[in-house]
Motif scaffolding. Structure first.
Motif, PDB file in Angstrom:
ATOM      1  N   ASN A 150       4.411  -7.585 -10.757  1.00 54.13           N
ATOM      2  CA  ASN A 150       4.545  -6.094 -10.633  1.00 54.13           C
ATOM      3  C   ASN A 150       5.817  -5.458 -10.357  1.00 54.13           C
ATOM      4  OD1 ASN A 150       4.697  -6.788  -7.812  1.00 54.13           O
ATOM      5  ND2 ASN A 150       3.302  -5.424  -7.012  1.00 54.13           N
ATOM      6  N   GLU A 207       4.929   1.778 -13.583  1.00 58.82           N
ATOM      7  CA  GLU A 207       3.980   2.508 -12.805  1.00 58.82           C
ATOM      8  C   GLU A 207       2.576   2.162 -13.294  1.00 58.82           C
ATOM      9  OE1 GLU A 207       5.115   6.608 -12.863  1.00 58.82           O
ATOM     10  OE2 GLU A 207       6.710   6.259 -11.245  1.00 58.82           O
ATOM     11  N   ARG A 243       1.682  -1.245 -12.061  1.00 61.37           N
ATOM     12  CA  ARG A 243       1.340  -1.135 -10.502  1.00 61.37           C
ATOM     13  C   ARG A 243       0.106  -0.282 -10.176  1.00 61.37           C
ATOM     14  NH1 ARG A 243       7.668   0.240  -8.545  1.00 61.37           N
ATOM     15  NH2 ARG A 243       8.212  -1.857  -8.752  1.00 61.37           N
ATOM     16  N   MET A 244      -0.487   0.284 -11.109  1.00 60.10           N
ATOM     17  CA  MET A 244      -1.667   1.034 -10.766  1.00 60.10           C
ATOM     18  C   MET A 244      -2.686   0.025 -11.065  1.00 60.10           C
ATOM     19  SD  MET A 244      -1.274   4.816 -12.321  1.00 60.10           S
ATOM     20  CE  MET A 244      -3.148   5.346 -12.141  1.00 60.10           C
ATOM     21  N   MET A 276      -1.414  -5.558  -4.376  1.00 58.61           N
ATOM     22  CA  MET A 276      -0.930  -6.726  -3.846  1.00 58.61           C
ATOM     23  C   MET A 276      -1.010  -6.879  -2.281  1.00 58.61           C
ATOM     24  SD  MET A 276       3.384  -7.786  -4.304  1.00 58.61           S
ATOM     25  CE  MET A 276       3.460  -9.611  -4.370  1.00 58.61           C
ATOM     26  N   LEU A 315       1.726  -2.803   6.478  1.00 60.50           N
ATOM     27  CA  LEU A 315       0.821  -1.648   6.393  1.00 60.50           C
ATOM     28  C   LEU A 315       1.848  -0.613   6.925  1.00 60.50           C
ATOM     29  CD1 LEU A 315      -2.651  -2.785   8.194  1.00 60.50           C
ATOM     30  CD2 LEU A 315      -2.204  -2.061   5.812  1.00 60.50           C
ATOM     31  N   PHE A 316       1.483   0.738   6.382  1.00 60.41           N
ATOM     32  CA  PHE A 316       2.157   1.804   7.116  1.00 60.41           C
ATOM     33  C   PHE A 316       1.863   2.207   8.578  1.00 60.41           C
ATOM     34  CE2 PHE A 316       1.431   2.663   2.411  1.00 60.41           C
ATOM     35  CZ  PHE A 316       2.502   2.126   2.096  1.00 60.41           C
ATOM     36  N   LEU A 339       0.555   5.724   9.813  1.00 60.09           N
ATOM     37  CA  LEU A 339      -0.696   6.163   9.325  1.00 60.09           C
ATOM     38  C   LEU A 339      -1.925   5.358   9.761  1.00 60.09           C
ATOM     39  CD1 LEU A 339       0.255   6.542   5.674  1.00 60.09           C
ATOM     40  CD2 LEU A 339       0.496   8.329   7.308  1.00 60.09           C
ATOM     41  N   LEU A 355      -4.187   6.754   0.789  1.00 60.51           N
ATOM     42  CA  LEU A 355      -2.697   7.359   0.458  1.00 60.51           C
ATOM     43  C   LEU A 355      -2.586   7.328  -1.112  1.00 60.51           C
ATOM     44  CD1 LEU A 355      -0.229   8.235   1.781  1.00 60.51           C
ATOM     45  CD2 LEU A 355       0.644   6.062   1.297  1.00 60.51           C
ATOM     46  N   ALA A 356      -2.796   6.074  -1.676  1.00 60.37           N
ATOM     47  CA  ALA A 356      -2.464   5.657  -3.104  1.00 60.37           C
ATOM     48  C   ALA A 356      -3.612   6.501  -4.033  1.00 60.37           C
ATOM     49  CB  ALA A 356      -2.538   4.460  -3.320  1.00 60.37           C
ATOM     50  N   TRP A 366      -2.826  10.183  -4.006  1.00 54.16           N
ATOM     51  CA  TRP A 366      -1.560  10.698  -4.446  1.00 54.16           C
ATOM     52  C   TRP A 366      -1.195  10.175  -5.961  1.00 54.16           C
ATOM     53  CZ3 TRP A 366       1.779  14.280  -2.426  1.00 54.16           C
ATOM     54  CH2 TRP A 366       1.350  14.632  -1.139  1.00 54.16           C
ATOM     55  N   VAL A 367      -1.612   8.957  -6.103  1.00 52.84           N
ATOM     56  CA  VAL A 367      -1.359   8.359  -7.540  1.00 52.84           C
ATOM     57  C   VAL A 367      -2.549   8.608  -8.261  1.00 52.84           C
ATOM     58  CG1 VAL A 367      -0.750   6.428  -8.819  1.00 52.84           C
ATOM     59  CG2 VAL A 367      -0.003   6.638  -6.408  1.00 52.84           C
ATOM     60  N   LYS A 407      -4.901  10.819  -8.010  1.00 55.87           N
ATOM     61  CA  LYS A 407      -5.276  12.022  -7.804  1.00 55.87           C
ATOM     62  C   LYS A 407      -6.813  12.370  -7.468  1.00 55.87           C
ATOM     63  CE  LYS A 407      -0.964  12.949  -9.236  1.00 55.87           C
ATOM     64  NZ  LYS A 407      -0.175  13.176  -8.173  1.00 55.87           N
ATOM     65  N   ARG A 452      -6.602  -1.824   1.148  1.00 51.81           N
ATOM     66  CA  ARG A 452      -5.916  -0.892   0.751  1.00 51.81           C
ATOM     67  C   ARG A 452      -5.489  -1.076  -0.724  1.00 51.81           C
ATOM     68  NH1 ARG A 452       0.026  -0.128   3.121  1.00 51.81           N
ATOM     69  NH2 ARG A 452       0.367  -2.433   2.407  1.00 51.81           N
ATOM     70  N   MET A 490      -7.363   1.127  -4.999  1.00 52.25           N
ATOM     71  CA  MET A 490      -6.872   1.779  -6.467  1.00 52.25           C
ATOM     72  C   MET A 490      -7.502   1.089  -7.455  1.00 52.25           C
ATOM     73  SD  MET A 490      -4.158   3.820  -6.291  1.00 52.25           S
ATOM     74  CE  MET A 490      -3.261   3.574  -7.805  1.00 52.25           C
TER      75      MET A 490
END
Lengths: 402, 249
Positions: free
Chosen positions: B55, B80, B83-84, B88, B95-96, B99, B107-108, B111-112, B114, B156, B160
């Motif tokens: 990736n 990109e 990665r979608m 991984m 982890l963030f 959040l 998150l993804a 934002w990614v 939509k 997480r 996606m």
């Protein structure tokens, strides 16, 4: 099952006398220390209090309250700063309702202070009954704003938008006014002064230097050589020069190079100087935060498909800024105090007003101590509330940090 | 480009240098859809580096990598896109921390991809159910155990809806009693038909679900084959030696 061992320490014996014996008079040496300390505290407090209430002459401090607040702003245009104060107090009230934890103490303090100011018997002609009534409205507005914020009529986003809108309106329209408009005549910033200018420079400097500082910090880590070199140059040059020099540069030298008709306003020049100076330091603070983010965070953000901008705004900056809140607030506080340096380029901020009042009457010359203590107290109050708010902010945001 | 339509990952002669150090020396690998591939080998053998080139967390300097028909190059849109399609999971969870578990997962997608927040949260709740921690959604990562954090990390990545899952030593940073809860989730995932590339030393996991195994040493694939062949009849001395070391533990 394992029997839980009794790990509690035995309770202290109750009562104030027991506390005194345990903590202050546990043996002869501690008793001696206690007595010596008590006598030092007594003599220090007694001499300070007797100076404050008998020796000190507070005439220069209480004589001209409006001068401290707005400087030489024309007295026939008083409604403009007055209205500005109302608007700001209303917003502070709303902020109190929405962010109770951070603003509460400050809002209550302001409400009480303005209330006292409205009714305290000062022997001065400038404070008419009308002015007193106007001041008395401020605590009411704070409370009104509080109710509106508390009852969720507005949320945080609304309040921030209102702050930006209202403060721009005040600074760009209401206070300076325009040439040729009869009810809003132009008031040159040369007559602005006092707390008005101090707060304008401090808040303006903080609000402007923060985003610029963040951009510079990011620029310094950029892979684009032009951006990187510009950021490094900017930061290192500004950091290598004292603030006084920068203020002189922007106030005097810059004016020599620019054509006369493109003169930038004097207060604005000082504000730009403060902003530029503060931004360079802010950039280094933020850079420290950026370096504390483990590379795994960025890898994880990339791996789930976030682009560079999203990674920065959603993942890196929130964590980096949180890590450096103490130094950012420290930076804000020192910027606030540094505003006093604008005196040397001829701007009458709070300190400048104080100095000019001292010079206005030969009798006041020996009353410098009173004046500077009063001004120091004002600065201390603002700085104190800033650092308290920052401590609470750190605590709240500390949730979830490993 | 690969002629084989079934292959979802194709690596041809992949080389990678760190300065003078030659980390990957010509890796060739084809991974088919729904295949579970386990990569193992001593530390420093390039197995993590290789999985991270897929990736493009690491950039390969020679050779060709094609993921789901998209060749990895300097073209950002391709990266990109890949990665979608790939999720991984990291050794250190990553982890963030600022959040909540729920925010980490949505998150993804928000934002990614939509997606609307409600849809993303619905899927996140299903995923948390699947990894066995539906009650932890509003907690912060710092309040969870290592095993729970790694399961959130898996959720997480799955949020996606990737076609491929990459696992980079997912259990190496965990206490022994937590390894099983993470492996159970991974076994379920493998059985559901997900294409998986797993760098791990968990030979029990490999034996249970791997279709093929690759043994890496010094930047090269020394040996590959089905788990039975690798465990019962390794051809190379180095494989034998390494297996005897990790299986005796």
């Amino acid at each position: 099952m394992i029997v839980k061992p009794n790990t509690q320490s035995p309770p202290d014996p109750p009562g104030p006398v027991a506390w005194l014996i345990k903590n202050l008079f546990s043996n002869w040496f501690n008793s001696l220390l206690t007595l010596i300390s008590l006598s030092i505290i007594y003599f220090a407090a007694a001499s300070v209090l007797s100076w404050v209430f008998t020796t000190a002459d507070w005439r220069p401090v209480v004589g001209a309250p409006l001068l401290y607040l707005i400087g030489q702003y024309p007295r026939d245009q008083m409604w403009r700063p007055g209205l500005s104060l109302w608007l700001i107090m209303f917003l502070i009230g709303m902020s109190w309702g929405v962010w109770e934890k951070y603003v509460k103490a400050f809002a209550i303090f302001l409400a009480i202070l303005l209330g006292i100011f409205a009714i305290v018997p000062l022997e001065t002609a400038t404070i008419t009954l009308g002015v007193r009534a106007a001041f008395l409205i401020n605590p009411v507005l704070i409370y009104l704003g509080y109710l509106i914020g508390k009852n969720k009529i507005v949320n945080g986003q609304h309040v921030i938008t209102l702050w930006i809108f209202v403060s721009s309106l005040i600074v760009l329209v209401l206070l300076p006014g325009f040439e040729g408009i009869p009810f809003l005549p132009k008031v040159e910033t040369t007559v602005w002064g006092g707390l008005l200018v101090t707060l304008l420079l401090a808040v303006g400097g903080i609000v402007l230097s923060f985003p610029i500082g963040v951009l510079l910090a990011l620029g310094r880590r950029s892979s684009l050589p032009v951006v990187k070199i510009f950021s490094i140059l900017f930061i290192e040059v500004i950091r290598g020069v004292p603030l006084i020099t920068i203020l002189f540069m922007f106030s005097i030298i810059l004016a020599l190079f620019l054509p006369a008709e493109s003169r930038i306003d004097r207060v604005l020049r000082a504000l730009i100087g403060m902003t530029v100076f503060s931004a360079a330091y802010m950039a280094e603070n933020v850079r420290g935060g950026l370096q504390s983010i483990p590379p795994g965070q960025i890898e994880a953000a990339r791996a789930i498909g976030l682009n560079n901008f999203q990674t920065m705004v959603l993942i890196v900056l929130p964590q980096a800024l949180r890590a450096v809140i103490p130094s950012i607030v420290g930076q804000f506080i020192s910027l606030f105090k540094d505003t006093t340096l604008v005196v040397i380029v001829g701007i009458n901020d709070l300190l400048g007003i104080g100095k000019s009042i001292l010079g206005s009457d030969p009798e006041f010359v020996r009353l410098q101590a009173e004046m500077y203590i009063f001004i120091a107290l004002i600065f201390w109050v603002f700085s104190y509330f800033m650092s308290q708010a920052s401590l609470k902010l750190e605590k709240t945001l500390g949730v979830g940090v490993r | 480009m690969s002629q084989d339509n079934e292959s979802i990952i194709v690596a041809r002669d992949v080389h990678k240098w760190y300065g003078k150090f030659h980390a990957l020396k010509g890796i060739n690998m084809d991974v088919k859809k729904r295949e579970v591939v386990v990569i193992f080998g001593p530390s420093g053998s390039g197995k993590s580096t290789f999985i991270r080139t897929i990736n493009r967390l690491e950039v390969h300097q020679r050779g060709q990598i094609v993921v789901d028909g998209i060749e990895l190059s300097h073209d950002v849109r391709n990266i990109e896109q890949v990665r979608m399609e790939t999720g991984m999971v990291f050794q250190q969870f990553n982890l963030f921390p600022h959040l909540t578990v729920m925010q980490n997962i949505v998150l993804a997608p928000v934002w990614v991809r939509k997606w609307p927040q409600e849809k993303a949260e619905e899927i996140a709740n299903e995923l948390l159910e699947r990894v066995g921690i539906p009650e932890q959604a509003e907690k912060f990562p710092g309040q969870l155990s290592g095993g729970q954090q790694q399961r959130v990390a898996i959720a997480r990545a799955l949020a996606m809806q990737p076609k491929i899952m990459l696992f980079d030593e997912p259990t190496s940073a965990l206490d022994p009693e937590m390894i099983k809860e993470v492996l159970d989730v991974m076994v379920d995932l493998a059985k559901s038909g997900m294409t998986m590339l797993v760098v791990t030393h968990e030979m029990g996991f490999a034996r249970a679900v791997a279709d093929r195994m690759f043994f890496f040493d010094q930047g090269q694939i020394v040996e590959s084959g089905a788990p039975e062949e690798i465990f019962q009849d390794p051809k190379e001395e180095r494989t034998k030696l390494f297996l005897s070391q990790i299986l005796s533990q």
